[in-house]
Design an enzyme around this catalytic site. Structure first.
Site, PDB file in Angstrom:
ATOM      1  N   GLU A  98     111.014  47.327  40.245  1.00  0.00           N
ATOM      2  CA  GLU A  98     110.915  46.356  41.641  1.00  0.00           C
ATOM      3  C   GLU A  98     110.107  46.781  42.585  1.00  0.00           C
ATOM      4  O   GLU A  98     109.268  46.197  43.425  1.00  0.00           O
ATOM      5  CB  GLU A  98     112.222  45.524  42.204  1.00  0.00           C
ATOM      6  N   TYR A 105     102.397  44.167  45.451  1.00  0.00           N
ATOM      7  CA  TYR A 105     102.116  43.102  46.135  1.00  0.00           C
ATOM      8  C   TYR A 105     101.757  43.401  47.825  1.00  0.00           C
ATOM      9  O   TYR A 105     100.810  42.755  48.259  1.00  0.00           O
ATOM     10  CB  TYR A 105     103.314  41.968  46.347  1.00  0.00           C
ATOM     11  N   GLU A 173     113.863  35.384  39.370  1.00  0.00           N
ATOM     12  CA  GLU A 173     112.929  36.020  38.269  1.00  0.00           C
ATOM     13  C   GLU A 173     112.254  34.840  37.437  1.00  0.00           C
ATOM     14  O   GLU A 173     111.330  34.830  36.939  1.00  0.00           O
ATOM     15  CB  GLU A 173     113.550  37.046  37.750  1.00  0.00           C
ATOM     16  N   GLU A 207     109.473  41.130  34.775  1.00  0.00           N
ATOM     17  CA  GLU A 207     110.349  40.253  34.796  1.00  0.00           C
ATOM     18  C   GLU A 207     111.014  39.439  33.656  1.00  0.00           C
ATOM     19  O   GLU A 207     112.142  39.157  33.854  1.00  0.00           O
ATOM     20  CB  GLU A 207     109.576  38.828  35.916  1.00  0.00           C
TER      21      GLU A 207
HETATM   22 FE   LIG Z   1     110.018  42.086  40.237  1.00  0.00          FE
HETATM   23 FE   LIG Z   2     112.729  41.410  38.222  1.00  0.00          FE
END
Ligand SMILES: [Fe+2]
Ligand SMILES: [Fe+2]
Length: 331
Positions: A98, A105, A173, A207
């Site tokens: 994560e 991002y 997710e 994910e």
């Molecule tokens: Fe993620």
């Molecule tokens: Fe995730």
């Protein structure tokens, strides 16, 4: 039992070896943000129509905070209550992934949004963009449901925890992110934003694994405490998915409005309903919608991901082929 309160430290004999195998498989999927070349996307972005620019700005604004919310829930709730050292190994690895997603991002927004004001607005989307705020509020609601629980003492506590776990896997997710990835692959199917698609391939694979781990926790709990999975649980999970589909559809209306070639709100509705049904089936619950997948570019995803993985990652090749590369078969 897995959800019994405590801090189990015993790795041998190992009670849930499947969790450990999932941890090892995740290590084989290691990637870094530096391997993704986003610079090539800038030429595409410069040619975007105002409609396409709106779509990509909204999409990256969702990505700006989505994985941070998931990481917080992992630490505050999942790690606390999944009482297995091998299960916590997997969650530690997921937390790292994560962090890589958050970094990806962050880099994406820094690259795509050179204007500092626009960038700040995107990072504040959970407050200022209603369609993104609605999805964030949905996540916060399910975090708040379990936030005060120190221990899962009663069946009622465990049901609440399971709903939080299922919410983050199936709705966040497995639906919000999958929905967002569909826009990326739709753009790629038109030859656009190859850099974003490359990073998305790896995020997508991660994910899928996170979701599968959460569902395997559910499988264990169902075996150990079958009485928790009653009609009320089925009703709550289905209602939760209905709410998630609605929230994601509001996001779709915001992103594509009257629609674009090969991507309309009606198509997105079918895709989300199809994906939500897949989650229900995986949880051993009846389908709710019976919709078909209207997006061929999502069905092709597994093949393209694999090609991409081997073509663009020569340094990781030897690590990667040591075991099988885990892919999600159902999109
Ligand atoms: Fe993620
Ligand atoms: Fe995730």
């Amino acid at each position: 039992m897995l959800l019994d309160p405590g801090m189990n430290l015993t790795l041998r004999p190992m009670k849930y070896p499947d969790f450990y195998e999932q941890y090892r498989a995740a290590i084989r999927n290691t990637w870094t943000v530096e391997e993704v070349d986003l610079a090539s996307d800038l030429a595409d972005l410069a040619k975007f129509t105002p409609q396409e620019q709106h779509l990509i700005h909204r999409l990256v604004a969702f990505f700006a905070t989505g994985d941070t919310i998931v990481a917080n829930n992992l630490v505050l709730n999942l790690y606390q209550h999944v009482n297995s050292p091998e299960g916590r190994l997997y969650l530690s690895r997921q937390l790292f992934e994560e962090a890589v997603h958050v970094q990806f991002y962050l880099t994406l927004l820094d690259t795509y949004l050179p204007d500092p004001d626009e960038r700040a607005k995107a990072f504040d989307a959970v407050n200022n963009i209603p369609s993104i705020k609605r999805k964030a509020d949905f996540c916060f609601k399910w975090i708040d449901e379990v936030f005060d629980m120190q221990e899962l003492k009663t069946g009622e506590d465990r049901r609440k925890f399971l709903l939080n776990l299922i919410c983050f896997a199936a709705c966040i997710e497995g639906l919000f992110f999958y929905g967002a990835f569909a826009y990326v692959y739709w753009l790629r199917s038109r030859g656009l934003l190859d850099g974003l698609a490359t990073g998305t391939n790896w995020v997508f694979r991660d994910e899928s694994c996170h979701m599968n781990f959460a569902f395997s926790v559910v499988d264990v709990v169902r075996q150990e405490e079958p009485e928790l999975f009653d009609d009320e649980m089925r009703r709550q999970v289905t209602a939760m998915l209905e709410e998630a589909v609605d929230a994601e559809l509001q996001f779709a209306e915001d992103l594509i409005g009257e629609g674009m070639p090969g991507m309309t709100v009606a198509d997105m509705r079918s895709y989300l309903e199809y994906a939500a049904d897949q989650r229900l089936v995986r949880l051993g619950m009846p389908k709710r919608w019976e919709s078909a997948n209207p997006f061929p570019f999502m069905a092709l995803q597994d093949v393209q991901e694999l090609t991409n993985f081997f073509e663009r990652r020569p340094t990781a090749y030897q690590v990667a082929v040591e075991g099988k590369v885990d892919l999600d078969e159902e999109f």
